[in-house]
Design an enzyme around this catalytic site. Sequence first.
Site, mmCIF file in Angstrom:
data_model
loop_
_atom_site.group_PDB
_atom_site.id
_atom_site.type_symbol
_atom_site.label_atom_id
_atom_site.label_comp_id
_atom_site.label_asym_id
_atom_site.label_seq_id
_atom_site.Cartn_x
_atom_site.Cartn_y
_atom_site.Cartn_z
ATOM 1 N N TYR A 168 6.011 -0.781 -1.625
ATOM 2 C CA TYR A 168 6.023 -1.789 -2.701
ATOM 3 C C TYR A 168 4.060 -1.510 -2.112
ATOM 4 O O TYR A 168 3.332 -2.316 -1.119
ATOM 5 C CB TYR A 168 5.988 -2.289 -2.668
ATOM 6 N N ASP A 201 -1.183 0.613 3.756
ATOM 7 C CA ASP A 201 -1.148 -0.767 3.140
ATOM 8 C C ASP A 201 -0.232 -1.652 3.917
ATOM 9 O O ASP A 201 0.564 -1.505 4.678
ATOM 10 C CB ASP A 201 -0.354 -0.245 2.263
ATOM 11 N N LYS A 225 -0.792 -11.571 2.902
ATOM 12 C CA LYS A 225 -0.257 -11.670 3.305
ATOM 13 C C LYS A 225 -0.468 -12.832 5.002
ATOM 14 O O LYS A 225 -0.853 -14.725 4.191
ATOM 15 C CB LYS A 225 1.156 -11.328 4.012
#
Length: 433
Positions: A143, A238, A266
């Site tokens: 994702y 990522d 995050k």
Amino acid sequence: MFEKSKEFFSQAKLYIAGGVNSPVRAFKSVGLNPLFIKKAKGSKIYDEDGNEFIDYVNSWGPAVVGHANDLVVKKTEAVLKNGFSFGAPTVLETELAKRIVEAFDSIDVVRFVSSGTEAAMSAIRLARGVTRRDNILKFSGCYHGHSDGLLVGAGSGASTFGIPSSYGVPVDFAKHTLLAEYNNLDEVEDIFKKHGDTIACIIVEPVAGNMGVVTPKIGFLEGLRNICDEYGALLIIDEVMTGFRLTYGGAQHIYGVTPDITILGKVIGGGMPTACFGAKEDIMNQLSPEGGVYQAGTLSGNPIAMAAGITTLDILKSKKPYDEFKKNTAKIVSRAVGLAQKYSIPLSGESVGSMFSLFFRENKPKNYAEVSQCDLRLFSNYFAGMLERGIYLPPSQFEANFITMHHTLSDVENTLVVLEEVLEDIAAGKLYV
Ligand SMILES: *Cc1c(COP(=O)(O)O)cnc(C)c1O
């Protein structure tokens, strides 16, 4: 036990689409109502009914130094008083950028944005701008946020070109996304043999965390690096989930692979909305205002998010919790798998640093197709049983569990005691949902 949350959810549904602002929060996949959270501190989270839980969601990753960490609260409060946002440069942005650049050899400069979605979208635009190619390659089960070209599923039959996995994504956008199975280097090689001169970049989670925790096979990430070099494509790693969570730096340091572009999010915002992408100068200077690749954001580099991020990274750098993380997650997984064997329940697990997953199947999965074979009915009952006994888990087999610096040995032991009770119930045929 969850009466108030139930009532708040029905009220929320009157005013918010589906009652939530991000779909996984709705607990739909486990057939329950979501909990409305009042507060959290350290490793604990508290709902509106006054229940206390040991938290393994941790805001889906950011809360690595524990919820409402005293130092982060103090430093962020001090900045908050000076104003929330100016739309002009602040010294705080340079301070956080400097820490990131110092931690990553592959990064000379960064650009801050407000979410991982935005960072991935911008990094891909940059890769396309640099290479002047349109196609990208991603992996099933990875994702990278919800921008159009990344909401793509496997095409039917022999086609490697993607099809939209969401209504609203034009087929013409999705067809520029090529899909391969995680950990399948041969497939990537075949795709590049056919389409290599049209592919701008490969984008990959260095440790997949969005299909549960799936680790890269030895040689997989290096193989991607070599293929990119051979065909003149860029490698985008990522690290939105893994950055500063698995080590002070990224998974790229653990696995020894150097990307062209890195994405972070995050943890670097310490729970406030920020993310970034970074690379060597020759790539990054193609961004506007210096280069021709456009990218912008009103709230990018927000001072409050910068302050929370700086303090979070400074705590991680001085406390070095990473060995402790590894020990605790390995313990949870090995003891959980042992307990499941005792009750003849199919369970496997994977842990890396402060991330772990328990999978309701015999062997730990190596890709999305294998994760999809998990027993979801067992998962739902495990989830509901744990919740009733004070353990707050991600409500999906496809999400990673996280621990923080405040998850003590006694939190871990308590969790395992509860897990044994739940597995015993499930083995005895008691159903929670
Ligand atoms: C969470 C996540 C994203 C998306 O970040 P948002 O801030 O939710 O948009 C992108 N990539 C990875 C690997 C993630 O875990």
